[in-house]
Design an enzyme around this catalytic site. Sequence first.
Site, PDB file in Angstrom:
ATOM      1  N   ILE A   1       0.839  -1.202   0.000  1.00  0.00           N
ATOM      2  CA  ILE A   1       0.000   0.000   0.000  1.00  0.00           C
ATOM      3  C   ILE A   1       0.872   1.250   0.000  1.00  0.00           C
TER       4      ILE A   1
ATOM      5  N   LEU B   1      13.128  -2.514   4.004  1.00  0.00           N
ATOM      6  CA  LEU B   1      13.225  -3.524   2.941  1.00  0.00           C
ATOM      7  C   LEU B   1      13.269  -4.940   3.521  1.00  0.00           C
TER       8      LEU B   1
ATOM      9  N   ILE C   1      12.104   1.977  11.310  1.00  0.00           N
ATOM     10  CA  ILE C   1      11.329   2.914  12.139  1.00  0.00           C
ATOM     11  C   ILE C   1      11.726   2.824  13.610  1.00  0.00           C
TER      12      ILE C   1
ATOM     13  N   GLU D   1       4.758  -5.371   9.994  1.00  0.00           N
ATOM     14  CA  GLU D   1       4.592  -6.757   9.565  1.00  0.00           C
ATOM     15  C   GLU D   1       3.090  -6.908   9.365  1.00  0.00           C
TER      16      GLU D   1
ATOM     17  N   THR E   1      -5.987  -1.231  10.614  1.00  0.00           N
ATOM     18  CA  THR E   1      -6.775  -2.265   9.943  1.00  0.00           C
ATOM     19  C   THR E   1      -8.120  -2.475  10.625  1.00  0.00           C
ATOM     20  N   ASP E   2      -9.073  -3.004   9.862  1.00  0.00           N
ATOM     21  CA  ASP E   2     -10.375  -3.368  10.455  1.00  0.00           C
ATOM     22  C   ASP E   2     -10.247  -4.577  11.391  1.00  0.00           C
ATOM     23  N   GLU E   3      -9.130  -5.304  11.301  1.00  0.00           N
ATOM     24  CA  GLU E   3      -8.992  -6.528  12.100  1.00  0.00           C
ATOM     25  C   GLU E   3      -8.926  -6.250  13.598  1.00  0.00           C
TER      26      GLU E   3
ATOM     27  N   TYR F   1      -1.233 -10.514  14.816  1.00  0.00           N
ATOM     28  CA  TYR F   1      -1.138  -9.328  13.955  1.00  0.00           C
ATOM     29  C   TYR F   1      -2.147  -8.272  14.390  1.00  0.00           C
TER      30      TYR F   1
ATOM     31  N   LYS G   1      -1.568  -4.445  15.956  1.00  0.00           N
ATOM     32  CA  LYS G   1      -2.078  -3.210  15.347  1.00  0.00           C
ATOM     33  C   LYS G   1      -2.977  -2.465  16.338  1.00  0.00           C
TER      34      LYS G   1
ATOM     35  N   ASN H   1      -9.674  -5.151   3.519  1.00  0.00           N
ATOM     36  CA  ASN H   1      -8.679  -5.814   2.648  1.00  0.00           C
ATOM     37  C   ASN H   1      -8.449  -5.050   1.354  1.00  0.00           C
ATOM     38  N   ASN H   2      -7.207  -4.710   1.113  1.00  0.00           N
ATOM     39  CA  ASN H   2      -6.826  -4.025  -0.120  1.00  0.00           C
ATOM     40  C   ASN H   2      -6.362  -5.036  -1.167  1.00  0.00           C
TER      41      ASN H   2
HETATM   42  P1  NAD Z   1       3.461  -4.838   3.359  1.00  0.00           P
HETATM   43  O1  NAD Z   1       3.819  -6.004   4.218  1.00  0.00           O
HETATM   44  O2  NAD Z   1       3.262  -5.045   1.902  1.00  0.00           O
HETATM   45  O3  NAD Z   1       4.574  -3.699   3.510  1.00  0.00           O
HETATM   46  C1  NAD Z   1       5.134  -3.348   4.741  1.00  0.00           C
HETATM   47  C2  NAD Z   1       6.342  -2.471   4.460  1.00  0.00           C
HETATM   48  O4  NAD Z   1       6.888  -2.066   5.713  1.00  0.00           O
HETATM   49  C3  NAD Z   1       7.458  -3.191   3.691  1.00  0.00           C
HETATM   50  O5  NAD Z   1       7.957  -2.366   2.669  1.00  0.00           O
HETATM   51  C4  NAD Z   1       8.522  -3.433   4.755  1.00  0.00           C
HETATM   52  O6  NAD Z   1       9.837  -3.477   4.223  1.00  0.00           O
HETATM   53  C5  NAD Z   1       8.313  -2.224   5.653  1.00  0.00           C
HETATM   54  N1  NAD Z   1       8.799  -2.431   7.019  1.00  0.00           N
HETATM   55  C6  NAD Z   1       8.582  -3.511   7.817  1.00  0.00           C
HETATM   56  N2  NAD Z   1       9.235  -3.347   8.990  1.00  0.00           N
HETATM   57  C7  NAD Z   1       9.842  -2.141   8.946  1.00  0.00           C
HETATM   58  C8  NAD Z   1      10.641  -1.402   9.859  1.00  0.00           C
HETATM   59  N3  NAD Z   1      10.961  -1.894  11.055  1.00  0.00           N
HETATM   60  N4  NAD Z   1      11.085  -0.192   9.485  1.00  0.00           N
HETATM   61  C9  NAD Z   1      10.791   0.324   8.260  1.00  0.00           C
HETATM   62  N5  NAD Z   1      10.058  -0.349   7.347  1.00  0.00           N
HETATM   63  C10 NAD Z   1       9.579  -1.560   7.686  1.00  0.00           C
HETATM   64  O7  NAD Z   1       2.162  -4.199   4.042  1.00  0.00           O
HETATM   65  P2  NAD Z   1       0.884  -3.534   3.365  1.00  0.00           P
HETATM   66  O8  NAD Z   1      -0.079  -4.590   3.006  1.00  0.00           O
HETATM   67  O9  NAD Z   1       1.329  -2.550   2.367  1.00  0.00           O
HETATM   68  O10 NAD Z   1       0.285  -2.772   4.637  1.00  0.00           O
HETATM   69  C11 NAD Z   1       0.731  -1.468   4.966  1.00  0.00           C
HETATM   70  C12 NAD Z   1       0.031  -1.006   6.225  1.00  0.00           C
HETATM   71  O11 NAD Z   1      -1.378  -0.997   6.014  1.00  0.00           O
HETATM   72  C13 NAD Z   1       0.271  -1.907   7.435  1.00  0.00           C
HETATM   73  O12 NAD Z   1       0.402  -1.110   8.564  1.00  0.00           O
HETATM   74  C14 NAD Z   1      -0.993  -2.759   7.518  1.00  0.00           C
HETATM   75  O13 NAD Z   1      -1.250  -3.140   8.844  1.00  0.00           O
HETATM   76  C15 NAD Z   1      -2.032  -1.790   7.003  1.00  0.00           C
HETATM   77  N6  NAD Z   1      -3.204  -2.382   6.345  1.00  0.00           N
HETATM   78  C16 NAD Z   1      -3.038  -3.279   5.322  1.00  0.00           C
HETATM   79  C17 NAD Z   1      -4.160  -3.771   4.655  1.00  0.00           C
HETATM   80  C18 NAD Z   1      -4.037  -4.745   3.500  1.00  0.00           C
HETATM   81  O14 NAD Z   1      -5.062  -5.235   3.021  1.00  0.00           O
HETATM   82  N7  NAD Z   1      -2.847  -5.049   3.015  1.00  0.00           N
HETATM   83  C19 NAD Z   1      -5.435  -3.348   5.040  1.00  0.00           C
HETATM   84  C20 NAD Z   1      -5.560  -2.441   6.107  1.00  0.00           C
HETATM   85  C21 NAD Z   1      -4.419  -1.951   6.733  1.00  0.00           C
HETATM   86  O1  DAU Z   2      -8.664  -6.693   6.772  1.00  0.00           O
HETATM   87  C1  DAU Z   2      -7.463  -6.028   6.542  1.00  0.00           C
HETATM   88  C2  DAU Z   2      -6.328  -7.017   6.541  1.00  0.00           C
HETATM   89  O2  DAU Z   2      -6.413  -7.741   5.315  1.00  0.00           O
HETATM   90  C3  DAU Z   2      -4.958  -6.364   6.667  1.00  0.00           C
HETATM   91  O3  DAU Z   2      -4.880  -5.723   7.915  1.00  0.00           O
HETATM   92  C4  DAU Z   2      -3.855  -7.407   6.541  1.00  0.00           C
HETATM   93  O4  DAU Z   2      -2.584  -6.783   6.565  1.00  0.00           O
HETATM   94  C5  DAU Z   2      -4.019  -8.113   5.213  1.00  0.00           C
HETATM   95  O5  DAU Z   2      -3.046  -9.129   5.084  1.00  0.00           O
HETATM   96  C6  DAU Z   2      -5.420  -8.713   5.105  1.00  0.00           C
HETATM   97  O6  DAU Z   2      -5.581  -9.804   6.054  1.00  0.00           O
HETATM   98  P1  DAU Z   2      -6.319 -11.161   5.655  1.00  0.00           P
HETATM   99  O7  DAU Z   2      -5.874 -12.225   6.556  1.00  0.00           O
HETATM  100  O8  DAU Z   2      -7.778 -10.932   5.499  1.00  0.00           O
HETATM  101  O9  DAU Z   2      -5.701 -11.335   4.150  1.00  0.00           O
HETATM  102  P2  DAU Z   2      -5.191 -12.636   3.378  1.00  0.00           P
HETATM  103  O10 DAU Z   2      -5.001 -12.248   1.948  1.00  0.00           O
HETATM  104  O11 DAU Z   2      -4.073 -13.306   4.079  1.00  0.00           O
HETATM  105  O12 DAU Z   2      -6.455 -13.609   3.456  1.00  0.00           O
HETATM  106  C7  DAU Z   2      -7.730 -13.220   2.925  1.00  0.00           C
HETATM  107  C8  DAU Z   2      -8.698 -14.345   3.216  1.00  0.00           C
HETATM  108  O13 DAU Z   2      -8.322 -15.486   2.435  1.00  0.00           O
HETATM  109  C9  DAU Z   2      -8.686 -14.818   4.660  1.00  0.00           C
HETATM  110  O14 DAU Z   2      -9.999 -15.208   5.024  1.00  0.00           O
HETATM  111  C10 DAU Z   2      -7.767 -16.040   4.636  1.00  0.00           C
HETATM  112  C11 DAU Z   2      -8.007 -16.617   3.254  1.00  0.00           C
HETATM  113  N1  DAU Z   2      -6.847 -17.288   2.620  1.00  0.00           N
HETATM  114  C12 DAU Z   2      -5.645 -16.655   2.602  1.00  0.00           C
HETATM  115  C13 DAU Z   2      -4.547 -17.219   2.007  1.00  0.00           C
HETATM  116  C14 DAU Z   2      -3.209 -16.534   2.012  1.00  0.00           C
HETATM  117  C15 DAU Z   2      -7.021 -18.504   2.000  1.00  0.00           C
HETATM  118  O15 DAU Z   2      -8.136 -19.064   1.988  1.00  0.00           O
HETATM  119  N2  DAU Z   2      -5.940 -19.093   1.403  1.00  0.00           N
HETATM  120  C16 DAU Z   2      -4.695 -18.506   1.381  1.00  0.00           C
HETATM  121  O16 DAU Z   2      -3.731 -19.091   0.840  1.00  0.00           O
END
Ligand code: NAD
Ligand code: DAU
Length: 367
Positions: A13, A36, A61, A85, A133-135, A159, A163, A188-189
């Site tokens: 993101i 990284l 950070i 993470e 996150t919504d989690e 996780y 958060k 979820n994005n």
């Molecule tokens: P991601 O895992 O793709 O990226 C995380 C980034 O943080 C990476 O580039 C990693 O190198 C960096 N990072 C990790 N530890 C670090 C540290 N100690 N110092 C500096 N950089 C560090 O994560 P994402 O999916 O892009 O999510 C970004 C944020 O959004 C997170 O805080 C996550 O909780 C939140 N979020 C994600 C989703 C989703 O669906 N992916 C939804 C809601 C909220």
């Molecule tokens: O809701 C926001 C969250 O969405 C973010 O805060 C998290 O960072 C992000 O990883 C995501 O969490 P989820 O656990 O929902 O995402 P994930 O893609 O891991 O899984 C989506 C759904 O799919 C979940 O119900 C678990 C299921 N799943 C996931 C994987 C990786 C499977 O069924 N099979 C799989 O292999």
Amino acid sequence: MRRLLVTGGAGFIGANFVHYWLDRHPGDRLVVVDALTYAGNLRSLDSVAERDEFRFVHGDIRDQELIESLLADEGLDTIVHFAAESHVDRSISGPDAFFDINVLGTHSLLKAARTVWLADGAPVAHRFHHVSTDEVYGDLSPDDPAFTETTPYAPNSPYAASKAAADHAVRAYWKTYGLQMTISNCSNNYGPFHYPEKLIPLAIVNLLHGKQIPIYGDGSNVRDWLYVADHCRGIERILERGRVGRTYNIGGECEKTNLELIHELCRLTDEIFEEDTTLKLRFVEAWPSRGDSCRDAVTFVTNRLGHDRRYAIDIARARSELEFAPKVDFEEGLRRTIRWYLDNMEWWKSVMDGSYRNWIDEQYGSR
Ligand code: NAD
Ligand code: DAU
């Protein structure tokens, strides 16, 4: 004109946000700090690397001194904090890093912001936006109303707990020290630059490799899906119009069971291979290239421990206070995402085969 520090800007993101922001706010200064980890990928920032407004800093950070010097030397006035993470499955098998980075890392960032922005007698205009996150709200039964900003926190995975703790720390720095903060709790994005361990990118990459798509349990768990550019716009709205000290839920109003989602992804992938016959030559192992339907790739596997059944987000506050609404509908967002993975094989192959990791180690030393 803003001067931003984007933490985790080489992640999924964060990188999308960097592109989004620089497109719409040319002239703003934007500094990315990213450690990284396996999830961070500098290649996601290739197209902005040479821009004058942009600077990448390889850093952590948790390094308070580094963050303080960046804030002070660059005169930064805004932090958008993505670094974390982020994968639930990894938090189940190894929770330590999640508390270390998501909780202590966020606290370190808060301390740096307080030191530089709230120094005695000389407070600086600023904003600390924390991306959450919504989690944190736990999970819902099928008929429960969606999460609002006042739903009590009840995180279920390490996780989510990490958060939630970070959210509380950010709020406490506002109440106690007057840090000008906002928080977004998003669903979820999906979209470009998504590391192929999360469901959607994993499914796409597996389809292209002719591998199966593992569905946890019976596939009935429900998630709310939001195209990543819409999340970036939500954060932009919060920075521009959000009230300090306030939390905003951001979501796609798009609830799907995992099975519905994967069936739609398979249908669209089959369709895209039909429309573009060159794909069968480029992806010879892919299910459609072998004459099979992508749906045949679905396989059911052991469920995730403590698997949250359902998330749903009520975005009424963001609609009324920020005039936010998701713009990209689910089919369009999935089509764009599949197309991006088809067009960027080099990106995901390098991430998965370790050549990217080797290249980073050469550049920065191994971590
Ligand atoms: P991601 O895992 O793709 O990226 C995380 C980034 O943080 C990476 O580039 C990693 O190198 C960096 N990072 C990790 N530890 C670090 C540290 N100690 N110092 C500096 N950089 C560090 O994560 P994402 O999916 O892009 O999510 C970004 C944020 O959004 C997170 O805080 C996550 O909780 C939140 N979020 C994600 C989703 C989703 O669906 N992916 C939804 C809601 C909220
Ligand atoms: O809701 C926001 C969250 O969405 C973010 O805060 C998290 O960072 C992000 O990883 C995501 O969490 P989820 O656990 O929902 O995402 P994930 O893609 O891991 O899984 C989506 C759904 O799919 C979940 O119900 C678990 C299921 N799943 C996931 C994987 C990786 C499977 O069924 N099979 C799989 O292999």
